[in-house]
Design a protein around this motif. Sequence first.
Motif, PDB file in Angstrom:
ATOM      1  N   LEU A   1      -7.216  -5.614  -6.236  1.00  9.67           N
ATOM      2  CA  LEU A   1      -6.176  -6.620  -5.966  1.00  9.67           C
ATOM      3  C   LEU A   1      -6.565  -7.637  -4.889  1.00  9.67           C
ATOM      4  O   LEU A   1      -5.899  -8.652  -4.720  1.00  9.67           O
TER       5      LEU A   1
ATOM      6  N   THR B   1      -7.706   1.069  -6.586  1.00  8.65           N
ATOM      7  CA  THR B   1      -6.759   0.158  -7.237  1.00  8.65           C
ATOM      8  C   THR B   1      -6.477  -1.047  -6.333  1.00  8.65           C
ATOM      9  O   THR B   1      -6.452  -2.193  -6.798  1.00  8.65           O
ATOM     10  N   LEU B   2      -6.272  -0.783  -5.041  1.00 11.14           N
ATOM     11  CA  LEU B   2      -6.031  -1.877  -4.084  1.00 11.14           C
ATOM     12  C   LEU B   2      -7.241  -2.799  -3.985  1.00 11.14           C
ATOM     13  O   LEU B   2      -7.100  -4.018  -3.845  1.00 11.14           O
TER      14      LEU B   2
ATOM     15  N   LEU C   1      -2.645   3.471 -11.671  1.00  6.52           N
ATOM     16  CA  LEU C   1      -2.126   4.571 -10.853  1.00  6.52           C
ATOM     17  C   LEU C   1      -1.613   5.745 -11.675  1.00  6.52           C
ATOM     18  O   LEU C   1      -1.493   6.854 -11.161  1.00  6.52           O
TER      19      LEU C   1
ATOM     20  N   TYR D   1      -1.646  -4.094 -14.218  1.00  8.63           N
ATOM     21  CA  TYR D   1      -2.920  -3.440 -13.877  1.00  8.63           C
ATOM     22  C   TYR D   1      -2.700  -2.262 -12.942  1.00  8.63           C
ATOM     23  O   TYR D   1      -3.127  -1.136 -13.201  1.00  8.63           O
ATOM     24  N   CYS D   2      -2.014  -2.503 -11.787  1.00  9.55           N
ATOM     25  CA  CYS D   2      -1.827  -1.421 -10.795  1.00  9.55           C
ATOM     26  C   CYS D   2      -1.094  -0.240 -11.377  1.00  9.55           C
ATOM     27  O   CYS D   2      -1.467   0.893 -11.139  1.00  9.55           O
TER      28      CYS D   2
ATOM     29  N   LEU E   1       2.497   1.674  -3.528  1.00  2.00           N
ATOM     30  CA  LEU E   1       1.542   2.113  -4.558  1.00  2.00           C
ATOM     31  C   LEU E   1       1.155   3.572  -4.332  1.00  2.00           C
ATOM     32  O   LEU E   1       1.022   4.344  -5.283  1.00  2.00           O
TER      33      LEU E   1
ATOM     34  N   TYR F   1      -9.854   6.085 -13.388  1.00  2.00           N
ATOM     35  CA  TYR F   1      -9.229   4.839 -12.901  1.00  2.00           C
ATOM     36  C   TYR F   1      -9.397   3.708 -13.915  1.00  2.00           C
ATOM     37  O   TYR F   1      -8.425   3.077 -14.336  1.00  2.00           O
TER      38      TYR F   1
ATOM     39  N   VAL G   1      -5.725   5.147  -5.065  1.00  2.00           N
ATOM     40  CA  VAL G   1      -4.981   4.017  -4.493  1.00  2.00           C
ATOM     41  C   VAL G   1      -5.964   3.034  -3.836  1.00  2.00           C
ATOM     42  O   VAL G   1      -5.836   1.815  -3.999  1.00  2.00           O
TER      43      VAL G   1
ATOM     44  N   GLU H   1       0.826  -1.204   0.000  1.00  2.00           N
ATOM     45  CA  GLU H   1       0.000   0.000   0.000  1.00  2.00           C
ATOM     46  C   GLU H   1       0.866   1.262   0.000  1.00  2.00           C
ATOM     47  O   GLU H   1       0.590   2.207  -0.749  1.00  2.00           O
TER      48      GLU H   1
ATOM     49  N   ALA I   1      -6.486   1.898 -16.111  1.00  2.00           N
ATOM     50  CA  ALA I   1      -6.193   0.487 -15.795  1.00  2.00           C
ATOM     51  C   ALA I   1      -6.295  -0.363 -17.063  1.00  2.00           C
ATOM     52  O   ALA I   1      -5.450  -1.226 -17.316  1.00  2.00           O
TER      53      ALA I   1
END
Lengths: 192, 192
Positions: A188, A184-185, A165, A160-161, A96, B160, A181, A93, B164
């Motif tokens: 995951l 995006t997290l 980002l 992807y991340c 990122l 986003y 963030v 975390e 992505a």
Amino acid sequence: MPKLWDETIEAHRAAVRDATLDTAAALVAEHGPASVTMSRIAERTGIGRATLYKYFPDVGAILTAWHERQIARHLDHLAAVRDRAGSPEEGLEAVLTAYALLSYEHREHHRTEIAALLHHGEHALRAQQHLRDFVRDLLAEGAETGAIRGDIAPGELAGYCLHALTAAGGLPSKAAVHRLVTVTLAGLRPPR
Amino acid sequence: MPKLWDETIEAHRAAVRDATLDTAAALVAEHGPASVTMSRIAERTGIGRATLYKYFPDVGAILTAWHERQIARHLDHLAAVRDRAGSPEEGLEAVLTAYALLSYEHREHHRTEIAALLHHGEHALRAQQHLRDFVRDLLAEGAETGAIRGDIAPGELAGYCLHALTAAGGLPSKAAVHRLVTVTLAGLRPPR
């Protein structure tokens, strides 16, 4: 030559190099890339033109070296951020977030013509690969502990991340970067 | 002039325009952008050079018009994909998948120098904004039904997703593109 002398020479060379890169970057920022010449850099740094040419063949080489130094500093920063974090999950975390903040803080720079040129250089591609591998390894660790989804390869998740980002470059505030963030997290995490 | 005659002229003009754009694109693909000249386009299409210049002032204008047509077709495609879907949620998934597949299928094209130039044009920026608004509206609908997270503005979520999904340009297979869509959609769901 005694060791001390070697070190002095090395430090001197690094100082000349750093001053050259800093000055070139300052000239680009002040007057645009077209304004940067070897003579102007020599004048501003106080380094003789002949000496300058011993370090760099032309302005392009200086700008590439400057960009390489920037990238290296960013990668060092991300590695330090990971090392400071407690658990692997916190590390992911933190890394990122730090990456998204770098994209956000450099958004003006990345819109310039010169950035488009530098970003297609081989050193930039190598750095991207390095960053991707770094994030992939963090994701693989997370998958082992169950914090990160295990149904998709960590390398794909890293792609992807990092793409998601880069949206930070178009955001209006740091608060928006933190929300990016978070989203995006969320992608995951192991599927429900 | 009778209406039929007007329509015939309009159809003729559209045919000349389309043939010019198709030919320019084919020449770029075959021999690279530097090889494309007004004379070559005239020769290949069978349109006289003088006539060609009445339609387009130069090769740059033809390539820009070609790119605008490509973008318009892609946006039409995404709108058709949404219209075919049943629920808003299915529409969102179908549109994001279609967008990711476009990025994937055009990955070779997007690595070229000419793409870098065209993508910075004003028409490309307008198209990006249009696409972003289109996805934002789908996300807003989804937030109303509770399918999409409501804690973050749909405009930010659109940024986003679109960033992505550009990761699709670096993926090795369509299966990987579908996994990318899965992960991206997971980020959009309401938080647990």
